[in-house]
Design a protein around this motif. Sequence first.
Motif, PDB file in Angstrom:
ATOM      1  N   ALA A  22       0.813  -1.139   0.135  1.00 17.22           N
ATOM      2  CA  ALA A  22       0.097   0.126  -0.106  1.00 17.22           C
ATOM      3  C   ALA A  22       0.806   1.150  -0.158  1.00 17.22           C
ATOM      4  CB  ALA A  22      -0.836   0.080   1.308  1.00 17.22           C
ATOM      5  N   ALA A  23       2.160   0.942   0.349  1.00 22.90           N
ATOM      6  CA  ALA A  23       3.008   2.341   0.128  1.00 22.90           C
ATOM      7  C   ALA A  23       2.950   3.050  -1.032  1.00 22.90           C
ATOM      8  CB  ALA A  23       4.478   1.748   0.642  1.00 22.90           C
ATOM      9  N   GLU A  24       3.129   4.416  -1.269  1.00 21.39           N
ATOM     10  CA  GLU A  24       2.822   4.959  -2.445  1.00 21.39           C
ATOM     11  C   GLU A  24       4.354   5.494  -2.949  1.00 21.39           C
ATOM     12  OE1 GLU A  24      -0.092   8.020  -2.305  1.00 21.39           O
ATOM     13  OE2 GLU A  24      -1.623   6.658  -1.908  1.00 21.39           O
ATOM     14  N   LEU A  25       4.411   5.225  -4.255  1.00 22.74           N
ATOM     15  CA  LEU A  25       5.491   5.687  -4.982  1.00 22.74           C
ATOM     16  C   LEU A  25       5.115   6.728  -6.145  1.00 22.74           C
ATOM     17  CD1 LEU A  25       7.093   1.968  -5.765  1.00 22.74           C
ATOM     18  CD2 LEU A  25       7.638   3.556  -4.126  1.00 22.74           C
ATOM     19  N   HIS A  26       5.425   7.798  -6.013  1.00 22.07           N
ATOM     20  CA  HIS A  26       4.767   8.985  -6.832  1.00 22.07           C
ATOM     21  C   HIS A  26       3.313   8.771  -7.021  1.00 22.07           C
ATOM     22  CE1 HIS A  26       8.764   9.967  -8.555  1.00 22.07           C
ATOM     23  NE2 HIS A  26       9.032   8.727  -8.264  1.00 22.07           N
ATOM     24  N   GLY A  27       2.698   8.658  -5.519  1.00 21.15           N
ATOM     25  CA  GLY A  27       1.163   8.898  -5.522  1.00 21.15           C
ATOM     26  C   GLY A  27       0.409   7.822  -5.913  1.00 21.15           C
ATOM     27  N   LYS A  28       1.000   6.522  -6.138  1.00 20.36           N
ATOM     28  CA  LYS A  28       0.350   5.327  -6.605  1.00 20.36           C
ATOM     29  C   LYS A  28       0.752   4.054  -5.614  1.00 20.36           C
ATOM     30  CE  LYS A  28      -0.187   4.552 -11.178  1.00 20.36           C
ATOM     31  NZ  LYS A  28      -1.475   3.867 -11.823  1.00 20.36           N
ATOM     32  N   PRO A  29      -0.111   3.241  -5.005  1.00 21.81           N
ATOM     33  CA  PRO A  29       0.445   1.942  -4.335  1.00 21.81           C
ATOM     34  C   PRO A  29       1.448   1.350  -5.053  1.00 21.81           C
ATOM     35  CG  PRO A  29      -1.997   2.223  -4.065  1.00 21.81           C
ATOM     36  CD  PRO A  29      -1.348   3.267  -5.378  1.00 21.81           C
ATOM     37  N   VAL A  30       2.294   0.574  -4.443  1.00 21.58           N
ATOM     38  CA  VAL A  30       3.296  -0.290  -5.023  1.00 21.58           C
ATOM     39  C   VAL A  30       2.338  -1.485  -5.717  1.00 21.58           C
ATOM     40  CG1 VAL A  30       4.872  -2.298  -4.390  1.00 21.58           C
ATOM     41  CG2 VAL A  30       5.082   0.131  -3.238  1.00 21.58           C
ATOM     42  N   LEU A  31       1.380  -1.916  -5.166  1.00 19.28           N
ATOM     43  CA  LEU A  31       0.746  -2.830  -5.960  1.00 19.28           C
ATOM     44  C   LEU A  31       0.180  -2.546  -7.257  1.00 19.28           C
ATOM     45  CD1 LEU A  31      -0.108  -5.929  -5.879  1.00 19.28           C
ATOM     46  CD2 LEU A  31      -2.453  -5.255  -4.824  1.00 19.28           C
ATOM     47  N   ALA A  32      -0.444  -1.228  -7.188  1.00 22.15           N
ATOM     48  CA  ALA A  32      -0.796  -0.650  -8.437  1.00 22.15           C
ATOM     49  C   ALA A  32       0.288  -0.727  -9.610  1.00 22.15           C
ATOM     50  CB  ALA A  32      -1.759   0.823  -8.282  1.00 22.15           C
ATOM     51  N   HIS A  33       1.373  -0.243  -9.154  1.00 21.78           N
ATOM     52  CA  HIS A  33       2.387   0.169 -10.266  1.00 21.78           C
ATOM     53  C   HIS A  33       2.522  -1.340 -10.857  1.00 21.78           C
ATOM     54  CE1 HIS A  33       3.819   4.234  -9.778  1.00 21.78           C
ATOM     55  NE2 HIS A  33       3.833   3.961  -8.611  1.00 21.78           N
ATOM     56  N   THR A  34       2.705  -2.437  -9.893  1.00 20.72           N
ATOM     57  CA  THR A  34       3.219  -3.744 -10.268  1.00 20.72           C
ATOM     58  C   THR A  34       2.097  -4.322 -11.356  1.00 20.72           C
ATOM     59  OG1 THR A  34       4.163  -4.158  -8.114  1.00 20.72           O
ATOM     60  CG2 THR A  34       3.653  -6.126  -9.578  1.00 20.72           C
ATOM     61  N   VAL A  35       0.873  -4.108 -10.793  1.00 23.93           N
ATOM     62  CA  VAL A  35      -0.279  -4.678 -11.735  1.00 23.93           C
ATOM     63  C   VAL A  35      -0.148  -3.937 -13.297  1.00 23.93           C
ATOM     64  CG1 VAL A  35      -2.703  -4.782 -12.156  1.00 23.93           C
ATOM     65  CG2 VAL A  35      -1.527  -5.791  -9.886  1.00 23.93           C
ATOM     66  N   ALA A  36       0.004  -2.678 -13.032  1.00 19.10           N
ATOM     67  CA  ALA A  36      -0.088  -1.772 -14.355  1.00 19.10           C
ATOM     68  C   ALA A  36       1.038  -2.334 -15.299  1.00 19.10           C
ATOM     69  CB  ALA A  36       0.202  -0.355 -14.166  1.00 19.10           C
ATOM     70  N   ALA A  37       2.278  -2.856 -14.710  1.00 21.49           N
ATOM     71  CA  ALA A  37       3.375  -3.238 -15.663  1.00 21.49           C
ATOM     72  C   ALA A  37       2.957  -4.430 -16.381  1.00 21.49           C
ATOM     73  CB  ALA A  37       4.456  -3.416 -15.127  1.00 21.49           C
TER      74      ALA A  37
END
Length: 219
Positions: A22-37
């Motif tokens: 749930a930690a945010e990287l540039h305003g988006k949760p880690v998990l969201a970045h991973t799924v987006a890739a």
Amino acid sequence: MGCAAVIVASGSSRRMGFDKLAAELHGKPVLAHTVAAFMRAEGISRVIVVCPEERFRLLEDEHFIKPLDRVDGGEHRQHSVANGLAVLDAEDMLVAVHDGARPLVRPEAIDACIEAARKYGAATLAHAVADTLKKADAEGFSRHPVDRTNLWAMETPQIFRTSLLRRAYAGILERQTIVTDEVSVVEAMGISTKLIVSDFPNPKITVPADIALATALMQ
Ligand SMILES: Nc1ccn([C@@H]2O[C@H](COP(=O)(O)OP(=O)(O)OP(=O)(O)O)[C@@H](O)[C@H]2O)c(=O)n1
Ligand SMILES: C[C@](O)(CO)[C@H](O)COP(=O)(O)O
């Protein structure tokens, strides 16, 4: 040959001390970045996230165009992977297993790994070890040199023909062997995995300092 992604995200972030997914990287949760890739990788046909319901809600603001599903995790990482494998169907000829905690993975690297898995049946992102290695004693003193020739560190995604990984996992679960990755699972069947050089850092977010590192790398 369709490739489903199984993203394991059911860990307890013990070493981080708070929910690292749930930690945010540039305003988006880690998990969201991973799924987006994985949503952006051309070879991925659908994504299954293995996590509790409340963690899946970290993705509710995203607008993904590929099918996205959730299943519950298990006690150890390997049980979470097995739960993801259990919901795959005949269309999912390849499966890419990935740590939810590796948000920097690039779509191009995922696609390169899929190509290799199509050819060899098993492929993983990895990097050659660059540091000098030592075996330490329990008190934290170096004791033995370790020859680093041909030593590689395993990353994810780790991609396999689904039938192969399912067969390999059935054996591991039956024997209750503890494994730390899928390459080890297929190795236990005598099958080797093609190593694909990871040419961009793809760290596993594990301790608090990794958040700053990932933020800096993600420009
Ligand atoms: N029972 C488990 C344990 C781990 N994982 C996932 O496997 C990945 C790699 O695990 P790790 O980085 O070790 O995460 P945690 O288990 O959460 O970390 P810790 O060991 O510090 O608690 C993570 O995306 C984690 O969510 C999982 O799906 N199910
Ligand atoms: C799968 C993995 O990320 C490959 O390096 C690693 O083995 C996961 O280990 P963990 O102890 O579950 O974090």
